[in-house]
Design a protein around this motif. Structure first.
Motif, PDB file in Angstrom:
ATOM      1  N   ALA A   3       9.061   4.025  -1.244  1.00  0.00           N
ATOM      2  CA  ALA A   3       8.428   4.907  -2.238  1.00  0.00           C
ATOM      3  C   ALA A   3       6.910   4.811  -2.139  1.00  0.00           C
ATOM      4  N   LEU A   4       6.395   3.610  -1.960  1.00  0.00           N
ATOM      5  CA  LEU A   4       4.952   3.415  -1.807  1.00  0.00           C
ATOM      6  C   LEU A   4       4.466   4.138  -0.551  1.00  0.00           C
ATOM      7  N   PHE A   5       5.188   3.991   0.524  1.00  0.00           N
ATOM      8  CA  PHE A   5       4.873   4.654   1.787  1.00  0.00           C
ATOM      9  C   PHE A   5       4.843   6.170   1.607  1.00  0.00           C
ATOM     10  N   VAL A  17       5.163  -2.025   9.204  1.00  0.00           N
ATOM     11  CA  VAL A  17       5.784  -3.324   8.984  1.00  0.00           C
ATOM     12  C   VAL A  17       5.574  -4.108  10.266  1.00  0.00           C
ATOM     13  N   VAL A  18       5.139  -5.357  10.140  1.00  0.00           N
ATOM     14  CA  VAL A  18       4.997  -6.199  11.323  1.00  0.00           C
ATOM     15  C   VAL A  18       6.006  -7.327  11.189  1.00  0.00           C
ATOM     16  N   TYR A  19       6.952  -7.345  12.093  1.00  0.00           N
ATOM     17  CA  TYR A  19       7.994  -8.370  12.091  1.00  0.00           C
ATOM     18  C   TYR A  19       7.451  -9.582  12.837  1.00  0.00           C
ATOM     19  N   ILE A  20       7.472 -10.731  12.167  1.00  0.00           N
ATOM     20  CA  ILE A  20       6.938 -11.967  12.759  1.00  0.00           C
ATOM     21  C   ILE A  20       8.086 -12.962  12.934  1.00  0.00           C
ATOM     22  N   ALA A  21       7.755 -14.196  13.223  1.00  0.00           N
ATOM     23  CA  ALA A  21       8.757 -15.256  13.355  1.00  0.00           C
ATOM     24  C   ALA A  21       9.543 -15.390  12.050  1.00  0.00           C
ATOM     25  N   GLU A  22      10.769 -15.847  12.180  1.00  0.00           N
ATOM     26  CA  GLU A  22      11.621 -16.053  11.006  1.00  0.00           C
ATOM     27  C   GLU A  22      11.084 -17.195  10.149  1.00  0.00           C
ATOM     28  N   ALA A  23      10.890 -16.936   8.866  1.00  0.00           N
ATOM     29  CA  ALA A  23      10.393 -17.973   7.957  1.00  0.00           C
ATOM     30  C   ALA A  23      11.466 -19.015   7.670  1.00  0.00           C
ATOM     31  N   HIS A  24      12.694 -18.577   7.552  1.00  0.00           N
ATOM     32  CA  HIS A  24      13.802 -19.479   7.208  1.00  0.00           C
ATOM     33  C   HIS A  24      14.965 -19.271   8.163  1.00  0.00           C
ATOM     34  N   ALA A  25      14.672 -19.482   9.435  1.00  0.00           N
ATOM     35  CA  ALA A  25      15.720 -19.311  10.448  1.00  0.00           C
ATOM     36  C   ALA A  25      16.854 -20.301  10.197  1.00  0.00           C
ATOM     37  N   GLU A  45      13.129 -10.252  23.465  1.00  0.00           N
ATOM     38  CA  GLU A  45      14.280  -9.370  23.247  1.00  0.00           C
ATOM     39  C   GLU A  45      15.063  -9.786  21.997  1.00  0.00           C
ATOM     40  N   GLN A  46      15.213 -11.081  21.772  1.00  0.00           N
ATOM     41  CA  GLN A  46      15.891 -11.554  20.555  1.00  0.00           C
ATOM     42  C   GLN A  46      15.088 -11.174  19.315  1.00  0.00           C
ATOM     43  N   ARG A  47      13.774 -11.315  19.383  1.00  0.00           N
ATOM     44  CA  ARG A  47      12.933 -10.952  18.235  1.00  0.00           C
ATOM     45  C   ARG A  47      13.009  -9.447  17.983  1.00  0.00           C
ATOM     46  N   LEU A  48      13.011  -8.659  19.046  1.00  0.00           N
ATOM     47  CA  LEU A  48      13.142  -7.208  18.900  1.00  0.00           C
ATOM     48  C   LEU A  48      14.475  -6.840  18.254  1.00  0.00           C
ATOM     49  N   GLU A  49      15.537  -7.508  18.651  1.00  0.00           N
ATOM     50  CA  GLU A  49      16.854  -7.240  18.058  1.00  0.00           C
ATOM     51  C   GLU A  49      16.854  -7.609  16.575  1.00  0.00           C
ATOM     52  N   ASN A  50      16.271  -8.755  16.219  1.00  0.00           N
ATOM     53  CA  ASN A  50      16.174  -9.140  14.809  1.00  0.00           C
ATOM     54  C   ASN A  50      15.368  -8.112  14.022  1.00  0.00           C
ATOM     55  N   ALA A  51      14.292  -7.611  14.630  1.00  0.00           N
ATOM     56  CA  ALA A  51      13.461  -6.602  13.965  1.00  0.00           C
ATOM     57  C   ALA A  51      14.249  -5.318  13.742  1.00  0.00           C
ATOM     58  N   ARG A  52      15.013  -4.899  14.739  1.00  0.00           N
ATOM     59  CA  ARG A  52      15.842  -3.695  14.573  1.00  0.00           C
ATOM     60  C   ARG A  52      16.849  -3.873  13.443  1.00  0.00           C
ATOM     61  N   GLU A  53      17.474  -5.029  13.383  1.00  0.00           N
ATOM     62  CA  GLU A  53      18.445  -5.306  12.316  1.00  0.00           C
ATOM     63  C   GLU A  53      17.754  -5.345  10.950  1.00  0.00           C
ATOM     64  N   CYS A  54      16.580  -5.939  10.904  1.00  0.00           N
ATOM     65  CA  CYS A  54      15.812  -5.996   9.653  1.00  0.00           C
ATOM     66  C   CYS A  54      15.444  -4.596   9.187  1.00  0.00           C
ATOM     67  N   GLN A  55      14.943  -3.783  10.103  1.00  0.00           N
ATOM     68  CA  GLN A  55      14.543  -2.428   9.742  1.00  0.00           C
ATOM     69  C   GLN A  55      15.743  -1.631   9.233  1.00  0.00           C
ATOM     70  N   TYR A  57      18.618  -2.943   7.921  1.00  0.00           N
ATOM     71  CA  TYR A  57      19.098  -3.553   6.684  1.00  0.00           C
ATOM     72  C   TYR A  57      18.193  -3.203   5.499  1.00  0.00           C
ATOM     73  N   CYS A  58      16.887  -3.261   5.718  1.00  0.00           N
ATOM     74  CA  CYS A  58      15.920  -2.979   4.641  1.00  0.00           C
ATOM     75  C   CYS A  58      15.653  -1.489   4.478  1.00  0.00           C
ATOM     76  N   GLU A  59      16.163  -0.690   5.407  1.00  0.00           N
ATOM     77  CA  GLU A  59      15.999   0.762   5.378  1.00  0.00           C
ATOM     78  C   GLU A  59      14.529   1.183   5.342  1.00  0.00           C
ATOM     79  N   PHE A  60      13.690   0.456   6.106  1.00  0.00           N
ATOM     80  CA  PHE A  60      12.274   0.798   6.178  1.00  0.00           C
ATOM     81  C   PHE A  60      12.107   2.167   6.814  1.00  0.00           C
ATOM     82  N   GLU A  61      11.350   3.030   6.164  1.00  0.00           N
ATOM     83  CA  GLU A  61      11.048   4.348   6.710  1.00  0.00           C
ATOM     84  C   GLU A  61       9.783   4.329   7.551  1.00  0.00           C
ATOM     85  N   MET A  62       8.924   3.347   7.319  1.00  0.00           N
ATOM     86  CA  MET A  62       7.673   3.279   8.060  1.00  0.00           C
ATOM     87  C   MET A  62       7.903   2.595   9.410  1.00  0.00           C
TER      88      MET A  62
END
Length: 125
Positions: A3-5, A17-25, A45-55, A57-62
């Protein structure tokens, strides 16, 4: 966040959104199955896959960017665990910090800051 976006799309603001290292892996600093649901990636590649899943799951539009494996964004901006930044012409002009007790943000305060910032740049007549 979406909504803010959407509410500031016409202001010329670009949200990322900038996906960084996992805070609580799961394998480093677990905080239960809901928070710690993935291991710390050891390859880009693992970080990219986690980012895709995060995006998803969180339904980020940006758009989402992914920090490199040297954690350059995180080390430059101190983004742990979750921050909001405003960068203008390559300069950091806002680093929003979460509430000290709840560790959450007041999105309405960020929204108001953006409104004030945009009005100061483009005052209405």
């Amino acid at each position: 966040m979406n909504a803010l976006f959407r509410s500031h799309a016409s202001d010329g603001m670009r949200f990322l959104v900038v996906y960084i290292a996992e805070a609580h892996a799961r394998d480093q600093w677990p905080m239960g199955n809901i928070i710690s649901c993935v291991n710390q990636p050891i390859t880009l590649e693992q970080r990219l896959e986690n980012a895709r899943e995060c995006q998803k799951y969180c339904e980020f539009e940006m758009p989402m960017l992914v920090d490199n494996m040297d954690n350059t964004f995180h080390l430059t901006y101190g983004s742990w665990p979750f921050r909001f930044y405003v960068i203008q012409n390559g300069k950091l002009i806002l680093k929003a910090e979460p509430d000290e007790e709840t560790f959450s943000y007041h999105i309405d305060e960020l929204d108001q800051w953006i409104d004030n910032f945009c009005q100061s740049r483009y005052p209405t007549v």
